[in-house]
Design a protein around this motif. Structure first.
Motif, mmCIF file in Angstrom:
data_model
loop_
_atom_site.group_PDB
_atom_site.id
_atom_site.type_symbol
_atom_site.label_atom_id
_atom_site.label_comp_id
_atom_site.label_asym_id
_atom_site.label_seq_id
_atom_site.Cartn_x
_atom_site.Cartn_y
_atom_site.Cartn_z
ATOM 1 N N ASP A 1 37.954 27.603 37.074
ATOM 2 C CA ASP A 1 38.414 26.616 36.330
ATOM 3 C C ASP A 1 38.951 27.291 35.026
ATOM 4 O OD1 ASP A 1 38.822 24.103 37.346
ATOM 5 O OD2 ASP A 1 36.812 23.418 36.394
ATOM 6 N N MET A 2 39.386 28.763 34.942
ATOM 7 C CA MET A 2 39.733 29.313 34.000
ATOM 8 C C MET A 2 41.214 29.655 33.736
ATOM 9 S SD MET A 2 37.007 32.622 33.538
ATOM 10 C CE MET A 2 35.476 32.393 33.195
ATOM 11 N N THR A 3 41.656 29.464 32.691
ATOM 12 C CA THR A 3 43.194 30.023 32.372
ATOM 13 C C THR A 3 43.277 31.581 32.666
ATOM 14 O OG1 THR A 3 42.721 30.692 30.039
ATOM 15 C CG2 THR A 3 43.282 28.194 30.710
ATOM 16 N N THR A 4 44.683 32.208 32.675
ATOM 17 C CA THR A 4 44.671 33.588 32.926
ATOM 18 C C THR A 4 44.212 34.186 31.604
ATOM 19 O OG1 THR A 4 46.784 33.077 34.071
ATOM 20 C CG2 THR A 4 46.575 35.047 33.033
ATOM 21 N N ALA A 5 44.389 33.735 30.563
ATOM 22 C CA ALA A 5 43.683 34.404 29.215
ATOM 23 C C ALA A 5 42.299 34.409 29.378
ATOM 24 C CB ALA A 5 44.382 33.633 27.888
ATOM 25 N N GLU A 6 41.556 33.176 29.667
ATOM 26 C CA GLU A 6 40.048 33.353 29.722
ATOM 27 C C GLU A 6 39.626 34.353 30.876
ATOM 28 O OE1 GLU A 6 39.385 28.726 28.546
ATOM 29 O OE2 GLU A 6 39.530 29.067 30.636
ATOM 30 N N ALA A 7 40.265 34.361 31.865
ATOM 31 C CA ALA A 7 39.786 35.343 32.974
ATOM 32 C C ALA A 7 40.050 36.838 32.465
ATOM 33 C CB ALA A 7 40.739 35.081 34.441
ATOM 34 N N GLU A 8 40.876 36.985 32.042
ATOM 35 C CA GLU A 8 41.220 38.217 31.709
ATOM 36 C C GLU A 8 40.165 38.713 30.523
ATOM 37 O OE1 GLU A 8 45.357 38.434 30.412
ATOM 38 O OE2 GLU A 8 46.067 38.998 32.550
ATOM 39 N N ALA A 9 39.670 37.955 29.566
ATOM 40 C CA ALA A 9 38.719 38.228 28.611
ATOM 41 C C ALA A 9 37.584 38.145 29.162
ATOM 42 C CB ALA A 9 38.933 37.164 27.563
ATOM 43 N N ALA A 10 37.310 37.383 30.011
ATOM 44 C CA ALA A 10 35.978 37.439 30.531
ATOM 45 C C ALA A 10 35.775 38.737 31.813
ATOM 46 C CB ALA A 10 35.512 35.982 31.544
ATOM 47 N N PHE A 11 36.489 38.923 32.385
ATOM 48 C CA PHE A 11 36.604 40.114 33.621
ATOM 49 C C PHE A 11 37.616 41.294 33.364
ATOM 50 C CE2 PHE A 11 35.482 35.964 35.297
ATOM 51 C CZ PHE A 11 34.032 36.058 35.533
ATOM 52 N N PRO A 12 37.665 41.940 32.084
ATOM 53 C CA PRO A 12 38.457 42.708 31.918
ATOM 54 C C PRO A 12 39.115 43.974 32.819
ATOM 55 C CG PRO A 12 36.958 43.334 30.494
ATOM 56 C CD PRO A 12 36.465 41.993 31.017
ATOM 57 N N TRP A 13 37.866 44.048 33.781
ATOM 58 C CA TRP A 13 37.929 45.095 34.653
ATOM 59 C C TRP A 13 38.495 44.725 36.095
ATOM 60 C CZ3 TRP A 13 35.172 42.701 38.308
ATOM 61 C CH2 TRP A 13 34.276 41.722 38.019
#
Length: 243
Positions: free
Chosen positions: A118-130
């Motif tokens: 259920d994440m936005t692109t910004a949330e996913a990039e912040a949570a999983f930067p790798w």
């Protein structure tokens, strides 16, 4: 010679779902506004859109005209595949429907999308930067979304499903209503794809909503052979990518 596999295998991707519409082909939601309609709805309960229901009905008319009836119709048990199957079967008469057995099988469900569901692109990039580098390293067939399944994982359960299907439905006519990711796994197994072929859909070949892919068994009892891929019978809505 007795067939050791279905005589006809028709794979149908589900019609347009509410998440297809909200995500517009992206991996994640664009923003919070985009996800509000479907936020908190688990994947197995996501429903079709109004256009999706129309797609399914029109697809049923095309399938009935081309193939007639089936011995068995399988779905993944997810709401969107069951609604799609119901729309397709609405093209048949009550007598015809009575001759077709319908079953659900969890082995052909969509890949588990994991924690970023259920994440936005910004949330996913912040949570999983790798994650992007990891995905580039392992590729779209082997890589697992955090907490989810790779397509290689899905292929394992689709393989189990096909083994049972070949044993139990030999010589029969079978339709399967499933998902985009699972469809790639079916093609990997039925057509003997390499890992590199399975990494991504070729440009312009992602399966359409209600896209119909057909395999027939050669008359001499040979393997199932691809007859056509991603045939579309509907004229409403949009052929959204994604699951």
């Amino acid at each position: 010679m007795d067939l050791q596999r279905p005589a006809l295998l028709v794979l149908v991707r589900h019609a347009e779902s509410a998440r297809n519409q909200a995500k517009k082909g992206s991996v994640y939601f664009a923003d919070d506004a985009a996800r509000q309609v479907v936020r908190g709805v688990p994947d197995h309960l996501v429903e079709l859109t109004e256009d999706g229901h129309k797609q399914a009905v029109q697809t049923g008319q095309g399938i009935r005209a081309r193939f007639g009836t089936f011995d068995y119709v399988y779905t993944s048990g997810y709401t969107r595949t069951e609604q799609t199957a119901e729309g397709i079967l609405s093209a048949y008469s009550p007598a015809e429907r009575a001759r077709m057995r319908c079953k659900s099988d969890l082995f052909i469900r969509e890949r588990d999308p994991g924690f970023a569901y259920d994440m936005t692109t910004a949330e996913a990039e912040a949570a999983f930067p790798w994650l992007n580098e990891y995905w580039q390293t392992f590729g779209g067939f082997m890589a697992r979304p955090p907490g989810g399944e790779s397509l290689a994982d899905v292929t394992g359960r689709v393989h189990t499903f096909l083994n049972g299907l070949f044993q139990d439905r030999a010589g029969q006519r079978v339709m399967i209503v499933t998902h985009g990711g699972a469809l790639r796994c079916f093609r990997f197994l039925l057509e003997g794809w390499s890992y590199s072929q399975a990494q991504r859909w070729p440009e312009g070949q992602a399966p359409a909503n209600c896209g119909v892919t057909t395999y027939r068994c050669a008359g001499d009892g040979g393997p199932l052979q691809l007859e056509d891929y991603n045939q579309v019978y509907w004229t409403v809505g949009s052929a959204a990518d994604g699951i």
